[in-house]
Design a protein around this motif. Sequence first.
Motif, mmCIF file in Angstrom:
data_model
loop_
_atom_site.group_PDB
_atom_site.id
_atom_site.type_symbol
_atom_site.label_atom_id
_atom_site.label_comp_id
_atom_site.label_asym_id
_atom_site.label_seq_id
_atom_site.Cartn_x
_atom_site.Cartn_y
_atom_site.Cartn_z
ATOM 1 N N LYS A 230 0.812 -1.208 0.000
ATOM 2 C CA LYS A 230 0.000 0.000 0.000
ATOM 3 C C LYS A 230 0.852 1.268 0.000
ATOM 4 C CE LYS A 230 -4.070 -1.914 2.297
ATOM 5 N NZ LYS A 230 -4.977 -1.819 3.469
ATOM 6 N N MET A 231 2.109 1.130 0.428
ATOM 7 C CA MET A 231 2.983 2.290 0.559
ATOM 8 C C MET A 231 3.101 3.050 -0.750
ATOM 9 S SD MET A 231 4.611 3.083 3.372
ATOM 10 C CE MET A 231 4.949 1.486 4.072
ATOM 11 N N THR A 232 3.162 2.294 -1.843
ATOM 12 C CA THR A 232 3.323 2.920 -3.139
ATOM 13 C C THR A 232 2.111 3.768 -3.491
ATOM 14 O OG1 THR A 232 4.598 0.988 -3.828
ATOM 15 C CG2 THR A 232 3.852 2.467 -5.555
ATOM 16 N N LEU A 233 0.934 3.334 -3.065
ATOM 17 C CA LEU A 233 -0.295 4.018 -3.450
ATOM 18 C C LEU A 233 -0.544 5.302 -2.668
ATOM 19 C CD1 LEU A 233 -2.694 0.942 -3.760
ATOM 20 C CD2 LEU A 233 -1.590 2.199 -5.602
ATOM 21 N N VAL A 234 -0.078 5.361 -1.412
ATOM 22 C CA VAL A 234 -0.418 6.501 -0.552
ATOM 23 C C VAL A 234 0.050 7.832 -1.138
ATOM 24 C CG1 VAL A 234 -0.065 7.544 1.708
ATOM 25 C CG2 VAL A 234 -0.541 5.100 1.532
ATOM 26 N N PRO A 235 1.352 8.013 -1.430
ATOM 27 C CA PRO A 235 1.761 9.299 -1.998
ATOM 28 C C PRO A 235 1.231 9.530 -3.394
ATOM 29 C CG PRO A 235 3.605 7.775 -2.010
ATOM 30 C CD PRO A 235 2.501 7.103 -1.254
ATOM 31 N N ILE A 236 1.097 8.443 -4.166
ATOM 32 C CA ILE A 236 0.598 8.587 -5.530
ATOM 33 C C ILE A 236 -0.835 9.107 -5.524
ATOM 34 C CG2 ILE A 236 -0.063 7.307 -7.600
ATOM 35 C CD1 ILE A 236 2.352 5.526 -7.146
ATOM 36 N N ILE A 237 -1.684 8.515 -4.677
ATOM 37 C CA ILE A 237 -3.080 8.948 -4.601
ATOM 38 C C ILE A 237 -3.181 10.388 -4.119
ATOM 39 C CG2 ILE A 237 -5.242 8.618 -3.332
ATOM 40 C CD1 ILE A 237 -4.727 5.617 -3.488
ATOM 41 N N PHE A 238 -2.429 10.709 -3.049
ATOM 42 C CA PHE A 238 -2.476 12.066 -2.502
ATOM 43 C C PHE A 238 -2.056 13.096 -3.541
ATOM 44 C CE2 PHE A 238 0.009 15.434 -0.223
ATOM 45 C CZ PHE A 238 -1.081 16.117 0.293
ATOM 46 N N ILE A 239 -0.949 12.840 -4.229
ATOM 47 C CA ILE A 239 -0.448 13.801 -5.208
ATOM 48 C C ILE A 239 -1.358 13.862 -6.434
ATOM 49 C CG2 ILE A 239 1.467 14.299 -6.778
ATOM 50 C CD1 ILE A 239 3.349 13.171 -4.643
ATOM 51 N N CYS A 240 -1.814 12.707 -6.911
ATOM 52 C CA CYS A 240 -2.679 12.689 -8.097
ATOM 53 C C CYS A 240 -4.001 13.412 -7.858
ATOM 54 C CB CYS A 240 -2.939 11.249 -8.541
ATOM 55 S SG CYS A 240 -1.516 10.462 -9.329
ATOM 56 N N LEU A 241 -4.508 13.356 -6.641
ATOM 57 C CA LEU A 241 -5.769 14.037 -6.341
ATOM 58 C C LEU A 241 -5.570 15.545 -6.208
ATOM 59 C CD1 LEU A 241 -7.404 11.612 -3.742
ATOM 60 C CD2 LEU A 241 -8.209 12.077 -6.064
ATOM 61 N N ARG A 242 -4.496 15.968 -5.547
ATOM 62 C CA ARG A 242 -4.335 17.383 -5.220
ATOM 63 C C ARG A 242 -3.547 18.177 -6.253
ATOM 64 N NH1 ARG A 242 -7.273 18.923 -0.578
ATOM 65 N NH2 ARG A 242 -6.324 20.875 -1.261
ATOM 66 N N ILE A 243 -2.842 17.522 -7.155
ATOM 67 C CA ILE A 243 -1.905 18.213 -8.029
ATOM 68 C C ILE A 243 -2.589 19.155 -9.006
ATOM 69 C CG2 ILE A 243 -1.874 16.483 -9.876
ATOM 70 C CD1 ILE A 243 1.172 18.378 -8.429
ATOM 71 N N TRP A 244 -3.860 18.873 -9.356
ATOM 72 C CA TRP A 244 -4.522 19.661 -10.402
ATOM 73 C C TRP A 244 -4.782 21.097 -9.949
ATOM 74 C CZ3 TRP A 244 -3.509 16.792 -14.232
ATOM 75 C CH2 TRP A 244 -3.513 15.396 -14.084
ATOM 76 N N GLY A 245 -5.172 21.260 -8.703
ATOM 77 C CA GLY A 245 -5.343 22.612 -8.175
ATOM 78 C C GLY A 245 -4.021 23.339 -8.078
ATOM 79 N N THR A 246 -2.948 22.590 -7.753
ATOM 80 C CA THR A 246 -1.623 23.199 -7.676
ATOM 81 C C THR A 246 -1.156 23.642 -9.055
ATOM 82 O OG1 THR A 246 -1.112 21.731 -5.824
ATOM 83 C CG2 THR A 246 0.735 22.846 -6.876
ATOM 84 N N ILE A 247 -1.366 22.794 -10.067
ATOM 85 C CA ILE A 247 -1.000 23.155 -11.443
ATOM 86 C C ILE A 247 -1.773 24.394 -11.880
ATOM 87 C CG2 ILE A 247 -1.161 22.420 -13.850
ATOM 88 C CD1 ILE A 247 -0.616 19.558 -12.889
ATOM 89 N N ARG A 248 -3.059 24.410 -11.586
ATOM 90 C CA ARG A 248 -3.890 25.549 -11.968
ATOM 91 C C ARG A 248 -3.416 26.832 -11.291
ATOM 92 N NH1 ARG A 248 -10.164 26.190 -10.493
ATOM 93 N NH2 ARG A 248 -10.713 27.878 -11.925
ATOM 94 N N PHE A 249 -3.015 26.724 -10.035
ATOM 95 C CA PHE A 249 -2.544 27.884 -9.290
ATOM 96 C C PHE A 249 -1.267 28.455 -9.917
ATOM 97 C CE2 PHE A 249 0.396 29.468 -6.029
ATOM 98 C CZ PHE A 249 -0.336 30.526 -5.508
ATOM 99 N N PHE A 250 -0.281 27.593 -10.181
ATOM 100 C CA PHE A 250 0.988 28.078 -10.711
ATOM 101 C C PHE A 250 0.863 28.534 -12.170
ATOM 102 C CE2 PHE A 250 2.683 25.654 -7.067
ATOM 103 C CZ PHE A 250 3.445 26.666 -6.500
ATOM 104 N N LEU A 251 -0.031 27.897 -12.935
ATOM 105 C CA LEU A 251 -0.270 28.383 -14.293
ATOM 106 C C LEU A 251 -0.867 29.782 -14.278
ATOM 107 C CD1 LEU A 251 -1.659 25.259 -16.218
ATOM 108 C CD2 LEU A 251 0.557 26.381 -16.528
ATOM 109 N N SER A 252 -1.776 30.007 -13.333
ATOM 110 C CA SER A 252 -2.379 31.336 -13.234
ATOM 111 C C SER A 252 -1.352 32.374 -12.789
ATOM 112 C CB SER A 252 -3.552 31.304 -12.252
ATOM 113 O OG SER A 252 -3.094 31.100 -10.929
ATOM 114 N N GLN A 253 -0.422 31.979 -11.901
ATOM 115 C CA GLN A 253 0.620 32.906 -11.469
ATOM 116 C C GLN A 253 1.564 33.256 -12.616
ATOM 117 O OE1 GLN A 253 0.822 34.400 -8.374
ATOM 118 N NE2 GLN A 253 -1.192 33.445 -8.126
ATOM 119 N N ALA A 254 1.755 32.305 -13.516
ATOM 120 C CA ALA A 254 2.637 32.543 -14.665
ATOM 121 C C ALA A 254 1.883 33.084 -15.870
ATOM 122 C CB ALA A 254 3.351 31.246 -15.038
ATOM 123 N N ASN A 255 0.567 33.323 -15.706
ATOM 124 C CA ASN A 255 -0.278 33.831 -16.806
ATOM 125 C C ASN A 255 -0.297 32.894 -18.009
ATOM 126 O OD1 ASN A 255 -1.056 36.269 -15.482
ATOM 127 N ND2 ASN A 255 0.954 37.156 -15.984
#
Length: 354
Positions: A230-255
């Motif tokens: 299960k160890m492999t899935l924990v960080p993968i799931i957390f990052i895969c779920l939350r990364i889209w808002g982070t990408i959107r945030f940094f894309l908006s900061q970079a216009n």
Amino acid sequence: MTAISSNSSNMTSGEELAARVLLLTSCSLSLIGTTTIITTYVIWPKIRSVARQLLVFLSVADFLVAAGNAAGTIGNGDHDAGLFCKLQSTVTTFANLCSFFWTVVIASYIFISIVLHRSDVARNLVPVYHMICWIIPAAIVAAAFIADVLGMPDTNKYTYGWCWIRSDLNVHKMRMWMLVTGKGWEVGAYIVTLVLYMIIKCYLWINKHTTHAHFQTAPEAATVQRINRKMTLVPIIFICLRIWGTIRFFLSQANHLNAATQPALIILQGIGDSGQGWANCILFCLLNYRVRERLKKACFNCLCCQCVCDDNEEERQQLDPQRVNSLRSVYSRVDDLSTESSVNETQAYAHSDA
């Protein structure tokens, strides 16, 4: 109130409806998932452990995240926009920060237990975990509340349907508070969680032939192997779920946020930012044999009980009143005899022990 028009997010009406439905579906599933995690921990003492206790605290935070996001999405003009938005932003920001902290704490707990072989230290750190995961987020949100920066954001760039940091602040101040109240800690959680789980995975792989030497019994070794899978899935799931808002945030900061990528990122962020509750339920309840079997047994018992009740109700409707009174009399006598028999057996057992 916090609802977003399709014009503001460059989405068609169909895309906006799909995003709203998927977001609310993710919120609902997370509410069910976190409730399942908490309920199973409360009603089944045999599955309680320190790690699952930490998961329960994470689930409390994820429950608040899902509830806050859902409330912001379905909020309407009947509310006082300023007050409702500020309160919703306060709850959701606090819950998100707590979720990041508890995710890192669980990773650190497993690291200390497995790599450092100090389970006793990890258990003794639980009070410290509480101070870190509740007090620090509360202090951050209190500072943001006092500074009056919580409120309606530019939903075209940062969220979909829920309030966060006010968009009428100057650019530098808004960016600073977004990093302090969310994105900075979120990126930190990505890095720390990923690094800790990579270290744990490497350690278990290097010591896979000596695992039994560190864990004296076969059940302990089997537990470590399950954790390893299960160890492999924990960080993968957390990052895969939350990364889209982070990408959107940094894309908006970079216009660099454009109409082509906006709808997909909004939908993925809506699902992911509210999705850790149902993902953890799948990983730690439905994919956990002991919990899964207990859930199946509980569901089976509920269905059987309902079927028996329905059958008894049909039989009662078919009986005439005189027959019902006769049966009640018989059942009453049987209950009296059963009670008397139980008392006699108990007395006899007590005498035999004496």
